[in-house]
Structure formats: structure tokens, C-alpha cells
Motif scaffolding. Structure first.
Motif, PDB file in Angstrom:
ATOM      1  N   TYR A   1      -7.949 -11.594  18.790  1.00 53.79           N
ATOM      2  CA  TYR A   1      -6.537 -12.000  18.678  1.00 53.79           C
ATOM      3  C   TYR A   1      -5.716 -11.125  19.615  1.00 53.79           C
ATOM      4  CZ  TYR A   1      -2.523 -13.993  16.073  1.00 53.79           C
ATOM      5  OH  TYR A   1      -1.389 -14.681  15.708  1.00 53.79           O
ATOM      6  N   LEU A   2      -5.054 -11.753  20.572  1.00 55.51           N
ATOM      7  CA  LEU A   2      -4.177 -11.050  21.510  1.00 55.51           C
ATOM      8  C   LEU A   2      -2.733 -11.372  21.159  1.00 55.51           C
ATOM      9  CD1 LEU A   2      -3.700  -9.297  23.964  1.00 55.51           C
ATOM     10  CD2 LEU A   2      -4.227 -11.240  25.426  1.00 55.51           C
ATOM     11  N   PHE A   3      -2.011 -10.355  20.661  1.00 56.29           N
ATOM     12  CA  PHE A   3      -0.642 -10.538  20.196  1.00 56.29           C
ATOM     13  C   PHE A   3       0.348 -10.501  21.355  1.00 56.29           C
ATOM     14  CE2 PHE A   3      -3.092  -8.697  16.763  1.00 56.29           C
ATOM     15  CZ  PHE A   3      -2.733  -9.455  15.660  1.00 56.29           C
ATOM     16  N   GLN A   4       1.537 -11.008  21.098  1.00 48.83           N
ATOM     17  CA  GLN A   4       2.582 -11.056  22.119  1.00 48.83           C
ATOM     18  C   GLN A   4       2.945  -9.663  22.623  1.00 48.83           C
ATOM     19  OE1 GLN A   4       6.085 -13.168  20.859  1.00 48.83           O
ATOM     20  NE2 GLN A   4       7.017 -13.125  22.867  1.00 48.83           N
ATOM     21  N   ASP A   5       2.988  -8.671  21.725  1.00 44.14           N
ATOM     22  CA  ASP A   5       3.353  -7.311  22.128  1.00 44.14           C
ATOM     23  C   ASP A   5       2.128  -6.437  22.394  1.00 44.14           C
ATOM     24  OD1 ASP A   5       2.361  -6.953  19.601  1.00 44.14           O
ATOM     25  OD2 ASP A   5       4.147  -5.978  18.778  1.00 44.14           O
ATOM     26  N   TYR A   6       0.936  -7.070  22.416  1.00 43.73           N
ATOM     27  CA  TYR A   6      -0.362  -6.443  22.700  1.00 43.73           C
ATOM     28  C   TYR A   6      -0.861  -5.545  21.579  1.00 43.73           C
ATOM     29  CZ  TYR A   6       1.409  -7.859  27.264  1.00 43.73           C
ATOM     30  OH  TYR A   6       1.971  -8.561  28.279  1.00 43.73           O
ATOM     31  N   ALA A   7       0.036  -4.893  20.807  1.00 40.82           N
ATOM     32  CA  ALA A   7      -0.347  -4.079  19.645  1.00 40.82           C
ATOM     33  C   ALA A   7      -1.386  -3.019  19.985  1.00 40.82           C
ATOM     34  CB  ALA A   7      -0.849  -4.986  18.514  1.00 40.82           C
ATOM     35  N   LEU A   8      -1.222  -2.372  21.146  1.00 43.88           N
ATOM     36  CA  LEU A   8      -2.103  -1.263  21.500  1.00 43.88           C
ATOM     37  C   LEU A   8      -1.734  -0.024  20.690  1.00 43.88           C
ATOM     38  CD1 LEU A   8      -2.175  -1.645  25.390  1.00 43.88           C
ATOM     39  CD2 LEU A   8      -3.886  -2.454  23.750  1.00 43.88           C
ATOM     40  N   PHE A   9      -2.733   0.809  20.403  1.00 43.28           N
ATOM     41  CA  PHE A   9      -2.476   2.053  19.692  1.00 43.28           C
ATOM     42  C   PHE A   9      -1.964   3.092  20.686  1.00 43.28           C
ATOM     43  CE2 PHE A   9      -6.012   0.052  17.291  1.00 43.28           C
ATOM     44  CZ  PHE A   9      -5.322  -0.182  16.113  1.00 43.28           C
ATOM     45  N   PRO A  10      -0.715   3.557  20.547  1.00 32.57           N
ATOM     46  CA  PRO A  10      -0.132   4.446  21.555  1.00 32.57           C
ATOM     47  C   PRO A  10      -0.813   5.815  21.656  1.00 32.57           C
ATOM     48  CG  PRO A  10       1.298   4.288  19.635  1.00 32.57           C
ATOM     49  CD  PRO A  10       0.235   3.255  19.452  1.00 32.57           C
ATOM     50  N   HIS A  11      -1.458   6.252  20.558  1.00 32.31           N
ATOM     51  CA  HIS A  11      -2.098   7.568  20.549  1.00 32.31           C
ATOM     52  C   HIS A  11      -3.544   7.522  21.047  1.00 32.31           C
ATOM     53  CE1 HIS A  11      -3.167   5.578  16.809  1.00 32.31           C
ATOM     54  NE2 HIS A  11      -4.194   6.409  16.678  1.00 32.31           N
ATOM     55  N   MET A  12      -4.016   6.336  21.427  1.00 34.39           N
ATOM     56  CA  MET A  12      -5.387   6.187  21.915  1.00 34.39           C
ATOM     57  C   MET A  12      -5.392   5.865  23.403  1.00 34.39           C
ATOM     58  SD  MET A  12      -7.375   3.942  19.030  1.00 34.39           S
ATOM     59  CE  MET A  12      -7.593   4.494  17.338  1.00 34.39           C
ATOM     60  N   THR A  13      -6.402   6.345  24.105  1.00 32.89           N
ATOM     61  CA  THR A  13      -6.569   5.999  25.515  1.00 32.89           C
ATOM     62  C   THR A  13      -6.940   4.522  25.641  1.00 32.89           C
ATOM     63  OG1 THR A  13      -8.921   6.549  25.494  1.00 32.89           O
ATOM     64  CG2 THR A  13      -7.378   8.324  26.088  1.00 32.89           C
ATOM     65  N   VAL A  14      -6.884   4.023  26.858  1.00 36.82           N
ATOM     66  CA  VAL A  14      -7.310   2.648  27.116  1.00 36.82           C
ATOM     67  C   VAL A  14      -8.739   2.441  26.627  1.00 36.82           C
ATOM     68  CG1 VAL A  14      -7.922   1.037  28.973  1.00 36.82           C
ATOM     69  CG2 VAL A  14      -5.722   2.247  29.030  1.00 36.82           C
ATOM     70  N   TYR A  15      -9.598   3.399  26.921  1.00 32.74           N
ATOM     71  CA  TYR A  15     -11.008   3.299  26.501  1.00 32.74           C
ATOM     72  C   TYR A  15     -11.123   3.186  24.987  1.00 32.74           C
ATOM     73  CZ  TYR A  15     -15.919   4.401  25.753  1.00 32.74           C
ATOM     74  OH  TYR A  15     -17.226   4.348  25.348  1.00 32.74           O
ATOM     75  N   LYS A  16     -10.403   4.037  24.264  1.00 37.60           N
ATOM     76  CA  LYS A  16     -10.499   4.028  22.801  1.00 37.60           C
ATOM     77  C   LYS A  16      -9.857   2.785  22.205  1.00 37.60           C
ATOM     78  CE  LYS A  16     -11.057   8.971  21.974  1.00 37.60           C
ATOM     79  NZ  LYS A  16     -10.526  10.189  21.300  1.00 37.60           N
ATOM     80  N   ASN A  17      -8.813   2.280  22.862  1.00 36.43           N
ATOM     81  CA  ASN A  17      -8.224   1.024  22.410  1.00 36.43           C
ATOM     82  C   ASN A  17      -9.230  -0.117  22.506  1.00 36.43           C
ATOM     83  OD1 ASN A  17      -5.210   0.489  21.645  1.00 36.43           O
ATOM     84  ND2 ASN A  17      -5.122   2.216  23.075  1.00 36.43           N
ATOM     85  N   ILE A  18      -9.965  -0.164  23.618  1.00 37.18           N
ATOM     86  CA  ILE A  18     -10.934  -1.241  23.803  1.00 37.18           C
ATOM     87  C   ILE A  18     -12.103  -1.104  22.836  1.00 37.18           C
ATOM     88  CG2 ILE A  18     -12.508  -2.361  25.436  1.00 37.18           C
ATOM     89  CD1 ILE A  18     -10.669  -1.402  27.679  1.00 37.18           C
ATOM     90  N   THR A  19     -12.535   0.134  22.586  1.00 36.05           N
ATOM     91  CA  THR A  19     -13.703   0.340  21.720  1.00 36.05           C
ATOM     92  C   THR A  19     -13.383   0.147  20.245  1.00 36.05           C
ATOM     93  OG1 THR A  19     -13.275   2.733  21.647  1.00 36.05           O
ATOM     94  CG2 THR A  19     -14.839   1.948  23.288  1.00 36.05           C
ATOM     95  N   TYR A  20     -12.100   0.075  19.895  1.00 32.53           N
ATOM     96  CA  TYR A  20     -11.727  -0.113  18.494  1.00 32.53           C
ATOM     97  C   TYR A  20     -12.257  -1.465  17.995  1.00 32.53           C
ATOM     98  CZ  TYR A  20      -8.888  -0.137  14.252  1.00 32.53           C
ATOM     99  OH  TYR A  20      -8.465  -0.163  12.939  1.00 32.53           O
ATOM    100  N   GLY A  21     -13.223  -1.417  17.121  1.00 35.57           N
ATOM    101  CA  GLY A  21     -13.814  -2.636  16.594  1.00 35.57           C
ATOM    102  C   GLY A  21     -14.934  -3.213  17.452  1.00 35.57           C
TER     103      GLY A  21
END
Length: 209
Positions: free
Chosen positions: A78-98
Motif C-alpha cells: 500500500y503506497l499512501f498519498q503522503d508516503y508515510a515514511l518513518f522519519p527516524h529511519m534511513t531509506v534502507y530501514k524504511n524499505i526493509t520494514y516488513g
């Protein structure tokens, strides 16, 4: 294949939807408040219909007479309109979440062109790069279905065009059902195999011509 038959009472009307989506991109097209995002949320399990049935491949996600399948077990990106990225995580950790396969993360980062950004934080990257990060995160779960809720609406025209091309390429690569919500007619025509206009809680059916 995704199969949806559902009803849900909203503030101004009752959402009454029946649709099937194969390995194609279907666009839900209509104004704000027409029920588009509610349809996605019901499919994803973030909210539930009042009645009906939602089935993805051989798994029944929702049925009026049984307990709904939890969000985490639905195999839906699910890709949300505001992307809902975790601000305290790096790009790598955001992608690896789940993510279910750590090796897939680097592959996806390469596919969407953000491998050089893996150690950056969301505040350090552009809108288009955030969109690609969020898309990679959605795909890292190896979903059987991808839901996109107006993910390009806040991007400038050049970045939007790049992201459109990326989505078209990924559609060919992944061969899974994709539902995209938009109120941009040009975007709908460009990306859709089928466009389903929605008005008053009901869908109209025609192909993308």
C-alpha cells in the motif's frame, strides 16, 4: 486475481462496489469524497465493509460471517498519498520494514534508482525520491496486490513523469494486480488498463481508450 463485492455506509451515501482485477492496472477515478480511498482501505484491512466479500487469489480476506484476515497477513503493498515514511529511519530501514527477503531490498533499490540513497533519511531526499522509497517498501513485502492512493499528486511535472515510467516498468516486471486512485484524467489514461469512474459510491465500467 482480486475479487471485491462490498457495501459500506459513509456520511453521504452507501458505497456499493463490485469489481475484479487481474494482473493489470485498474484506476479508480473520481472527485475527492467519492469513496476511492475507502475502497483501498477495505481491501487492505485498515477498515472493514459493513457486508460483502473480498478475495485475493485463493485467500478470503473479508467475509461478512467470518473474522477478517489481519492487515499483516494480507500480502498487500500500500503506497499512501503522503508516503508515510518513518522519519527516524534511513531509506534502507524504511524499505526493509516488513520485508520478507533482505536480498530483495538492494534489488528493489536498484530497480527504482535509489541505491545511492540507502543511508539517507527522508528529510534529506526529494519528493520523487520519497515516492520511490515508499514504492520499494511496498514491493519489499513481495505483495500479491499493490494499492496506490494518489501517490504522484504532490510531485512536480518532471518528477511525476519519471515516476509514471517507473510504475509502468514495474507493472511489466511484477505482473500483479494494481489499483491506482487518482482524480487526474491524463494520469488515469496513461497508466490504466481499465478506468473505473466512481460517483455516489458506485463504479462505472469501461476500458481505457
Amino acid at each position: 486475481m482480486l475479487s471485491v463485492t462490498m457495501k459500506k455506509k459513509l456520511a453521504n451515501f452507501t458505497l456499493d462496489v463490485s469489481l475484479q482485477v487481474r494482473n493489470e492496472t485498474v484506476v479508480l477515478f473520481g472527485p475527492s469524497g467519492s469513496g476511492k480511498t475507502t475502497i483501498l482501505n477495505c481491501i487492505a484491512g485498515l477498515t472493514h465493509p459493513d457486508e460483502g466479500k473480498i478475495k485475493l487469489n485463493d485467500q478470503t480476506l473479508f467475509h461478512t460471517k467470518s473474522k477478517p484476515i489481519p492487515v499483516r497477513k494480507r500480502k498487500i503493498g500500500y503506497l499512501f498519498q503522503d508516503y508515510a515514511l518513518f522519519p527516524h529511519m534511513t531509506v534502507y530501514k524504511n524499505i526493509t520494514y516488513g520485508a520478507t527477503d533482505p536480498e530483495l531490498v538492494n534489488k528493489l533499490a536498484d530497480v527504482v534508482g535509489i541505491k545511492h540513497l540507502l543511508n539517507k533519511y527522508p528529510r534529506q531526499i526529494s519528493g520523487g525520491e520519497k515516492q520511490r522509497t515508499a514504492l520499494a517498501r511496498a514491493l519489499a513485502t513481495q505483495p500479491n496486490l499493490l494499492l496506490l492512493d494518489e501517490p504522484f499528486s504532490s510531485l512536480d511535472q518532471e518528477t511525476k513523469e519519471q515516476c509514471h515510467q517507473e510504475l509502468l516498468r514495474l507493472r511489466e516486471l511484477w505482473q500483479i494486480p494494481i489499483i491506482l486512485v487518482t482524480h487526474d484524467k491524463e494520469e488515469a489514461r496513461k497508466l490504466a488498463d481499465r478506468i473505473l469512474p466512481i460517483k455516489g459510491g458506485r463504479l462505472s465500467f469501461h476500458t481505457n481508450e
